[in-house]
Design an enzyme around this catalytic site. Structure first.
Site, mmCIF file in Angstrom:
data_model
loop_
_atom_site.group_PDB
_atom_site.id
_atom_site.type_symbol
_atom_site.label_atom_id
_atom_site.label_comp_id
_atom_site.label_asym_id
_atom_site.label_seq_id
_atom_site.Cartn_x
_atom_site.Cartn_y
_atom_site.Cartn_z
ATOM 1 C CD GLU A 199 15.396 -30.096 -1.932
ATOM 2 O OE1 GLU A 199 16.580 -30.500 -1.881
ATOM 3 O OE2 GLU A 199 15.075 -28.887 -1.928
ATOM 4 C CD GLU A 228 4.134 -24.231 -0.173
ATOM 5 O OE1 GLU A 228 4.874 -25.216 -0.325
ATOM 6 O OE2 GLU A 228 4.448 -23.089 -0.512
ATOM 7 C CB CYS A 273 6.316 -22.527 -6.142
ATOM 8 S SG CYS A 273 5.445 -24.100 -6.307
HETATM 9 N N1 THU Z 1 9.537 -25.203 -2.021
HETATM 10 C C1 THU Z 1 8.433 -25.493 -1.273
HETATM 11 O O1 THU Z 1 8.407 -26.448 -0.491
HETATM 12 N N2 THU Z 1 7.350 -24.706 -1.427
HETATM 13 C C2 THU Z 1 7.271 -23.640 -2.278
HETATM 14 O O2 THU Z 1 6.211 -23.052 -2.420
HETATM 15 C C3 THU Z 1 8.461 -23.183 -2.987
HETATM 16 C C4 THU Z 1 9.626 -24.111 -2.952
HETATM 17 C C5 THU Z 1 10.713 -26.060 -1.879
HETATM 18 C C6 THU Z 1 11.026 -26.876 -3.100
HETATM 19 C C7 THU Z 1 12.516 -27.116 -2.944
HETATM 20 O O3 THU Z 1 12.698 -28.275 -2.158
HETATM 21 C C8 THU Z 1 13.007 -25.914 -2.182
HETATM 22 O O4 THU Z 1 11.868 -25.273 -1.649
HETATM 23 C C9 THU Z 1 13.797 -24.917 -3.023
HETATM 24 O O5 THU Z 1 13.100 -24.593 -4.181
#
Ligand code: THU
Length: 144
Positions: free
Chosen positions: A47, A58, A89
């Site tokens: 982040e 991913e 996502c």
């Molecule tokens: N996140 C992922 O690492 N992979 C996904 O497929 C969905 C979301 C992370 C992004 C963010 O740091 C946290 O999960 C919350 O959205």
């Protein structure tokens, strides 16, 4: 209990889960991508104070795979500290589709509850937009 291969992949994702950098959402995610030659690449979400710059686990794992010279994804494991297994996502589905195929297995496990889900990539991203949809236009952008 699924086949031992997928358990190993989940363990690989678990082994880097603690490295997730998620001070803003507190959602810690790790992924392990198995390439077609059996090698495994891991990633975590990273982040940023500028939230939109966040990198998902991913896509970090896929980038590591491509940097190592592999181009085909066989299977994917995702682990997250959410109560339900975290589905990839939309952006990650698209990136997985670039290097996987509709049969590619995606397994997701909650480190909190142990709940688990598996999908085929084709279920997660039906009608995927791929290179095949733009092939015919390549090199034909001549000046009018
Ligand atoms: N996140 C992922 O690492 N992979 C996904 O497929 C969905 C979301 C992370 C992004 C963010 O740091 C946290 O999960 C919350 O959205």
């Amino acid at each position: 209990m699924q086949d031992p291969g997928i358990e190993k992949l989940v363990e690989k994702a678990m082994s880097v889960h603690r490295n997730s950098y998620a001070p803003y959402s507190n959602v810690h995610v790790a992924a392990a991508v198995e390439a077609d030659d059996g090698t495994v690449y891991t990633g975590v979400n990273v982040e940023n104070a500028s939230y939109g710059l966040t990198i998902c686990a991913e896509r970090a794992a896929v980038a590591a795979m491509v940097a190592a010279g592999r181009r085909r994804i066989a299977r994917v494991a995702i682990v997250a500290d959410t109560p339900e297994p975290l589905p990839p996502c939309g952006a990650c589905r698209q990136v997985l589709a670039e290097f996987g195929d509709p049969e590619t297995l995606v397994v997701s496990v909650s480190t909190k509850t142990g709940r688990r889900r598996s999908w085929r990539l084709g279920e997660l991203l039906p009608y995927a937009f791929t290179a095949s949809h733009i092939e015919e236009n390549r090199g034909s952008d001549a000046a009018p």
